[in-house]
Design an enzyme around this catalytic site. Structure first.
Site, PDB file in Angstrom:
ATOM      1  N   GLY A  71      17.249  66.645  19.037  1.00 57.00           N
ATOM      2  CA  GLY A  71      17.770  65.636  19.962  1.00 57.00           C
ATOM      3  C   GLY A  71      19.283  65.728  19.962  1.00 57.00           C
ATOM      4  O   GLY A  71      19.912  66.313  20.841  1.00 57.00           O
ATOM      5  N   CYS A  93      31.779  39.440  19.908  1.00 52.69           N
ATOM      6  CA  CYS A  93      32.032  38.410  18.901  1.00 52.69           C
ATOM      7  C   CYS A  93      31.397  38.794  17.567  1.00 52.69           C
ATOM      8  O   CYS A  93      30.493  38.098  17.081  1.00 52.69           O
ATOM      9  CB  CYS A  93      31.500  37.069  19.387  1.00 52.69           C
ATOM     10  SG  CYS A  93      32.331  36.552  20.869  1.00 52.69           S
TER      11      CYS A  93
END
Ligand SMILES: Cc1ncc(COP(=O)(O)O)c(C=O)c1O
Length: 415
Positions: free
Chosen positions: A275, A345
């Site tokens: 991959g 955040c």
């Protein structure tokens, strides 16, 4: 072989400048080099030429349809890790006989889907899964081809989160249990054992563990043959690493040189599931600086806040992975140390720490390199951020292959 290089001070992809592409499609934006994907696929294919082999590209690394189709066109087959990836493979034009289906937690629905299609092999992960495949196949009065995924208890010497071949990992079946399991499986009317499979981890840069896993497969195949179970192929999995920091890593040819003498002994065809090796260096994430600030105003740490973060590329936060981060247009400004952070955040939302860069300027375009694998596929909507757009450069043209998600699309599923 990356496709991304500088023409004078400017970073380009296959001779196409990146700034106009980012201006047209916005950022964060993934850009891929089709020629690099092709070259890297061929490098593996060439390295194994002369020995019966099939490359089943691991869709989990990047299954954007255009990339999946490109690989199919190059002659690749597919390794799917979920029902969704099987669907993507079919939509990209693969036939079921070109798909191997791996995965540690396949549901009954996913197994039924693979059995109905008649995939090349279901790589089974446990005794229970063998029985489930058998039961579902007998219900349908078919015989399903399976490969047994072994856990060779080999340390891949990679990051623990991407290590899969140790007996403490959840993957595969302990080798000692396989002969008895095969003897049992041979009595089942819904199953044909066609292969043995091992995948010991990802981003492996030491060839010894890969060679040891191949040896384990060959020895086991021989033991099983002596006991009457003759298999057709050995699946060596994926896992070969790439260089994220410029250090030397083994090439596809060195990998082939390490494993082919071992598998030749068994004389069995091999399946490979690369991959990252094919797509990682073929992709970059483009991102603009949205703010530049000093920690506590003290001047001892500079933050370049980008418009991309863990929602677009989670590898640095998940695996402590290193990616080169470079301004698309290089200047002669003096280098200073800064933390390149995302807008989310989370304090862990840092793409790169202590990077020596010309002082970043708001609006400036940066590239996070070698982001083609496990980048866009792992993107999320955290903080309600739409999935990024993707562009492929092919024959000197920049084509949009996935447009940016809209907030309407993001909310469309909600009632
Ligand atoms: C079973 C299996 N095959 C192939 C791969 C692809 O690995 P890589 O991208 O490191 O080549 C993975 C990824 O972890 C995997 O789990």
């Amino acid at each position: 072989m990356t496709g991304f290089y500088r023409q004078d001070a400017t970073l380009v992809c296959d001779d196409v400048p990146l700034e106009p592409i980012a201006a047209l499609h916005g950022t964060p934006l993934y850009v891929y080099s089709a020629s690099t994907i092709a070259a890297r696929y061929r490098a593996i294919d060439d390295a194994f030429a002369g020995y019966p082999h099939a490359i089943h590209y691991a869709l989990k690394a990047n299954s954007t349809l255009a990339i999946t189709r490109l690989l199919r066109g190059l002659g690749s087959a597919a390794d799917a890790n979920s029902g969704g990836e099987i669907d993507v493979a079919l939509r990209a034009g693969f036939i079921p006989a070109q798909i191997v289906f791996t995965g540690v937690g396949k549901t009954m629905a996913e197994l039924g889907q693979a059995i109905d299609l008649g995939v090349r092999s279901i790589n089974v992960e446990s005794a229970g899964e063998i029985d489930r495949v058998d039961a579902l196949s007998r219900e349908r009065q078919v015989r399903t081809k399976i490969a047994i995924r072994i856990n060779p208890d080999v340390d891949a010497k990679t990051h623990p989160h991407i290590s899969t071949g140790l007996k403490t990992n959840k993957f595969g079946i302990v080798i000692a249990d396989v002969p008895a399991l095969c003897a049992h499986a041979r009595t089942l009317a819904g199953i044909d054992i066609v292969g043995l499979h091992a995948h010991i981890g990802s981003q492996i840069t030491d060839l010894n563990p890969l060679a040891r896993a191949a040896r384990a497969l060959v020895d086991l195949a021989r033991e099983l043959a002596a006991a009457g179970t003759r298999i057709e192929h050995l699946d060596l999995g994926g896992g070969l690493g790439v260089s994220y920091d410029g250090s030397r890593v083994p090439s596809a040819r060195e990998y082939a040189d390490a494993v082919l003498p071992i598998v030749r002994d068994a004389g069995l065809a091999i399946v490979l599931e690369p991959g990252r090796q094919i797509v990682a260096p073929a992709g970059a994430l483009l991102t603009r600086v949205v703010d530049v600030k000093e920690a506590g105003g003290s001047g001892d740490r500079l933050f370049a806040v980008m418009d991309a973060g863990m929602t677009e590329l989670i590898r640095p936060m998940l695996y402590n992975a290193f990616h080169r981060i470079e301004p698309v247009v290089r200047t002669d400004a003096p280098l200073i140390s800064c933390d390149v952070v995302g807008p989310l955040c989370e304090s862990s939302d840092t793409l790169g720490r202590d990077r020596m860069l010309p002082r970043p300027r708001v609006g400036e375009l940066y590239a996070v390199l070698d982001a083609g694998a496990y980048g866009s596929v792992m993107a999320s909507n955290y903080n309600r951020r739409p999935l990024p757009a993707e562009v492929m450069i092919e024959n000197g043209k920049a084509m949009l292959i996935r447009r940016r998600q809209t907030i309407d699309e993001l909310l469309a599923l909600e009632i």
